[in-house]
Scaffold this motif. Structure first.
Motif, PDB file in Angstrom:
ATOM      1  N   ILE A 164       0.843  -1.202   0.000  1.00 20.57           N
ATOM      2  CA  ILE A 164       0.000   0.000   0.000  1.00 20.57           C
ATOM      3  C   ILE A 164       0.878   1.252   0.000  1.00 20.57           C
ATOM      4  O   ILE A 164       0.626   2.204  -0.753  1.00 20.57           O
ATOM      5  CB  ILE A 164      -0.961  -0.025   1.217  1.00 20.57           C
ATOM      6  CG1 ILE A 164      -1.954  -1.191   1.072  1.00 20.57           C
ATOM      7  CG2 ILE A 164      -1.715   1.300   1.331  1.00 20.57           C
ATOM      8  CD1 ILE A 164      -2.734  -1.513   2.328  1.00 20.57           C
ATOM      9  N   TYR A 170      -4.771   0.317  -2.552  1.00 24.22           N
ATOM     10  CA  TYR A 170      -5.245   1.201  -1.481  1.00 24.22           C
ATOM     11  C   TYR A 170      -5.732   0.395  -0.280  1.00 24.22           C
ATOM     12  O   TYR A 170      -5.608   0.821   0.862  1.00 24.22           O
ATOM     13  CB  TYR A 170      -6.403   2.069  -1.978  1.00 24.22           C
ATOM     14  CG  TYR A 170      -6.117   2.785  -3.262  1.00 24.22           C
ATOM     15  CD1 TYR A 170      -5.233   3.866  -3.305  1.00 24.22           C
ATOM     16  CD2 TYR A 170      -6.713   2.391  -4.453  1.00 24.22           C
ATOM     17  CE1 TYR A 170      -4.962   4.528  -4.492  1.00 24.22           C
ATOM     18  CE2 TYR A 170      -6.451   3.042  -5.641  1.00 24.22           C
ATOM     19  CZ  TYR A 170      -5.573   4.103  -5.658  1.00 24.22           C
ATOM     20  OH  TYR A 170      -5.295   4.750  -6.828  1.00 24.22           O
ATOM     21  N   GLU A 171      -6.294  -0.760  -0.578  1.00 24.91           N
ATOM     22  CA  GLU A 171      -6.900  -1.609   0.451  1.00 24.91           C
ATOM     23  C   GLU A 171      -6.939  -3.021  -0.098  1.00 24.91           C
ATOM     24  O   GLU A 171      -7.199  -3.233  -1.283  1.00 24.91           O
ATOM     25  CB  GLU A 171      -8.326  -1.120   0.746  1.00 24.91           C
ATOM     26  CG  GLU A 171      -9.100  -1.984   1.710  1.00 24.91           C
ATOM     27  CD  GLU A 171     -10.526  -1.472   1.943  1.00 24.91           C
ATOM     28  OE1 GLU A 171     -11.359  -2.281   2.353  1.00 24.91           O
ATOM     29  OE2 GLU A 171     -10.780  -0.278   1.710  1.00 24.91           O
ATOM     30  N   LYS A 235     -17.951  -3.237   5.691  1.00 23.06           N
ATOM     31  CA  LYS A 235     -16.560  -2.981   6.054  1.00 23.06           C
ATOM     32  C   LYS A 235     -16.578  -2.288   7.392  1.00 23.06           C
ATOM     33  O   LYS A 235     -17.093  -1.181   7.520  1.00 23.06           O
ATOM     34  CB  LYS A 235     -15.843  -2.102   5.008  1.00 23.06           C
ATOM     35  CG  LYS A 235     -15.193  -2.908   3.914  1.00 23.06           C
ATOM     36  CD  LYS A 235     -13.969  -3.644   4.438  1.00 23.06           C
ATOM     37  CE  LYS A 235     -13.600  -4.831   3.554  1.00 23.06           C
ATOM     38  NZ  LYS A 235     -14.282  -6.069   3.888  1.00 23.06           N
ATOM     39  N   LYS A 259     -10.068   4.656  10.475  1.00 28.96           N
ATOM     40  CA  LYS A 259      -9.623   3.565   9.603  1.00 28.96           C
ATOM     41  C   LYS A 259     -10.818   2.800   9.034  1.00 28.96           C
ATOM     42  O   LYS A 259     -10.892   2.520   7.830  1.00 28.96           O
ATOM     43  CB  LYS A 259      -8.715   2.608  10.377  1.00 28.96           C
ATOM     44  CG  LYS A 259      -8.344   1.363   9.580  1.00 28.96           C
ATOM     45  CD  LYS A 259      -7.647   0.335  10.440  1.00 28.96           C
ATOM     46  CE  LYS A 259      -7.506  -0.994   9.720  1.00 28.96           C
ATOM     47  NZ  LYS A 259      -8.756  -1.715   9.544  1.00 28.96           N
ATOM     48  N   GLU A 263     -12.013   2.514   5.123  1.00 29.25           N
ATOM     49  CA  GLU A 263     -12.219   1.214   4.465  1.00 29.25           C
ATOM     50  C   GLU A 263     -13.583   1.172   3.792  1.00 29.25           C
ATOM     51  O   GLU A 263     -13.721   0.775   2.635  1.00 29.25           O
ATOM     52  CB  GLU A 263     -12.165   0.088   5.502  1.00 29.25           C
ATOM     53  CG  GLU A 263     -10.796  -0.335   5.945  1.00 29.25           C
ATOM     54  CD  GLU A 263     -10.878  -1.495   6.927  1.00 29.25           C
ATOM     55  OE1 GLU A 263     -11.914  -2.203   6.938  1.00 29.25           O
ATOM     56  OE2 GLU A 263      -9.923  -1.708   7.683  1.00 29.25           O
ATOM     57  N   GLY A 330     -10.801  -5.628  -2.395  1.00 23.36           N
ATOM     58  CA  GLY A 330     -10.080  -4.402  -2.124  1.00 23.36           C
ATOM     59  C   GLY A 330      -9.969  -3.620  -3.416  1.00 23.36           C
ATOM     60  O   GLY A 330     -10.694  -3.885  -4.378  1.00 23.36           O
ATOM     61  N   ALA A 389     -10.085  -6.357   5.905  1.00 23.63           N
ATOM     62  CA  ALA A 389      -9.505  -5.398   4.971  1.00 23.63           C
ATOM     63  C   ALA A 389      -8.273  -4.750   5.584  1.00 23.63           C
ATOM     64  O   ALA A 389      -8.303  -4.290   6.726  1.00 23.63           O
ATOM     65  CB  ALA A 389     -10.529  -4.334   4.609  1.00 23.63           C
ATOM     66  N   THR A 391      -5.494  -1.754   5.366  1.00 22.06           N
ATOM     67  CA  THR A 391      -5.125  -0.445   4.840  1.00 22.06           C
ATOM     68  C   THR A 391      -3.762  -0.075   5.440  1.00 22.06           C
ATOM     69  O   THR A 391      -3.235  -0.798   6.286  1.00 22.06           O
ATOM     70  CB  THR A 391      -6.158   0.638   5.208  1.00 22.06           C
ATOM     71  OG1 THR A 391      -6.152   0.821   6.639  1.00 22.06           O
ATOM     72  CG2 THR A 391      -7.555   0.246   4.754  1.00 22.06           C
ATOM     73  N   SER A 394      -3.580  -0.065   9.170  1.00 22.73           N
ATOM     74  CA  SER A 394      -3.853  -1.308   9.895  1.00 22.73           C
ATOM     75  C   SER A 394      -2.776  -1.609  10.926  1.00 22.73           C
ATOM     76  O   SER A 394      -1.581  -1.448  10.659  1.00 22.73           O
ATOM     77  CB  SER A 394      -3.944  -2.484   8.914  1.00 22.73           C
ATOM     78  OG  SER A 394      -5.099  -2.406   8.122  1.00 22.73           O
TER      79      SER A 394
END
Length: 422
Positions: A164, A170-171, A235, A259, A263, A330, A389, A391, A394
């Motif tokens: 990322i 991105y995710e 999400k 976050k 997402e 994602g 998910a 990101t 995370s």
């Protein structure tokens, strides 16, 4: 179509499912009476086969459209149908060997309406159900083995964060598999027990010969009503609290977590892009964003996106244009599916695909096959998967914790069988 009263719904349903299990194929759907935007699944039991879908290998969505013939169809779409849409492959270990797609036109259909049932059949199926004996066997599943260790899981999350940071995506949705041995199997009781542990609006039981799907999914992939298309990605997850006040605090925490909001927003944008392939210009609307919904095991953040189908697009193209669902991939989709294949060490198979039904007028409703247990009675193996998910923000330990929260109901189901047996 014949309408009949049901005097003892739980007993009738258990008998009906045991009766249905005597056929090579059956499928049952229910919403558990849970309030949900655009409702959950209709309560339907489809049993036996008039026709079974035999797909070609070129374009199975197109083949399914030709098979439909304005009849009721029931079945599932496996995650690896992604390979029909993009230049992708799936070569990881497969523990349960499900077909990648399976649909059938049933001999008998039961539509449940509260304490009444409408039967669509040429036989007296109610008499057959009433005379059915309930299977007394208790299921026993061996200990679930994780596909990766906790340490390996945490290391992979860090590698995905690097992807990322480097701008590859991105995710990305990363999942792990839990698998084990079936020692003794009563799939009906196992499904009913799972539904008690984790009632959901998109609950489903399916049998396709030796392959069983027991689903406690809270998520809708897509629904079509006339020309209206509805998608409701999830999400954002929190475990349930031990009290009402703790529950409220957890819901507020989820709704304000930057976050989780990021997402959800990314997947809403992805869904809007997927729907644009099938929808009239200007018809795509986000009806609800960041909605918080509570289920027995978890709180979830759910958004609802709707649109109006273009006249020249058929129902099966609508499904194909959005498959697989963005909440389980994602963004950008193709790149993250390549990374999923690289970092996950088992095949997703049916997991993160979709189970549902298609009506004679081409309306449909499909869940996302998460919080689901997959059983192969021929090889005596089972599998389920969970994840989340990832990101850039995370925290690996928190991602692992969320994964285990999602796996909680099925792990409890496996342990419950051990307690009952010994």
């Amino acid at each position: 179509m014949k309408t009949s009263p049901i005097h003892n719904k739980p007993l009738f349903l258990e008998k009906a499912l045991n009766w249905a299990n005597g056929f090579s194929h059956c499928a049952y759907y229910q919403s558990n009476g849970i309030s949900y935007p655009y409702h959950g699944f209709d309560e339907i039991l489809a049993v036996g086969v008039k026709r079974i879908f035999v797909p070609n290998e070129k374009d199975r969505f197109e083949a399914l459209a030709a098979f439909h013939q304005n009849k009721w169809l029931f079945g599932y779409l496996g995650y690896d149908l992604k390979n029909d849409r993009e230049a992708l492959s799936s070569k990881n270990t497969d523990h349960i060997l499900f077909p990648e797609i399976s649909f059938f036109e049933p001999q008998h259909i039961l539509f449940f309406k509260g304490n009444e049932v409408e039967t669509l059949s040429e036989e007296d199926v109610l008499a057959q159900i009433e005379s059915t004996e309930i299977n007394p066997i208790t299921s026993y599943l061996g200990t679930a083995k994780a596909s990766v260790s906790q340490a390996k899981y945490l290391a992979i999350i860090e590698k995905l964060r690097q992807h990322i940071e480097e701008g590859d995506c991105y995710e990305i949705n990363f999942c792990q598999e839990f698998h084990g041995e079936i020692v003794a199997l009563n799939p009906i009781q196992l499904y009913l027990d799972l539904n008690k542990l984790s009632p959901s609006p998109f609950s489903s039981f399916q049998k396709h010969e030796a392959h069983y799907i027991l689903s406690a999914s809270p998520e809708r992939f897509m629904k079509k009503e006339g020309n209206k298309i509805i998608s409701q990605p999830i999400k954002g997850t929190r475990a349930r609290g031990n009290s009402a006040s703790e529950d409220e605090a957890l819901k507020k925490d989820l709704r304000s977590d930057e976050k989780e909001l990021a997402e959800n927003m990314m997947i809403v944008d992805l869904v809007r892009n997927d729907l644009a392939r099938s929808s009239k210009v200007g018809s795509i609307k986000v009806e609800e964003i960041f909605g918080i919904y509570s289920f027995k095991q978890v709180h979830q953040m759910i958004s609802t996106i709707v649109s109006e189908k273009r006249e020249e697009i058929n129902a099966f193209e609508v499904i194909k244009n959005a498959f697989p669902m963005g909440s389980m991939t994602g963004a950008p989709k193709v790149k993250v599916m390549q990374l999923i294949e690289q970092y996950e060490n088992t095949k997703r198979g049916v997991f993160s695909g979709a189970a549902g039904y298609i009506s004679p007028n081409s309306d449909f409703d499909f869940n996302v096959l998460i919080r689901s247990l997959f059983l192969n009675s021929a090889t005596k193996t089972y599998s389920f998967q969970a994840g989340g998910a990832i990101t850039y923000d995370s925290v690996p330990e928190k991602e692992y914790e969320e994964c285990m929260v999602k796996a909680k109901a099925i792990l409890a189901l496996i342990d419950q069988g051990k307690v009952e047996r010994f």
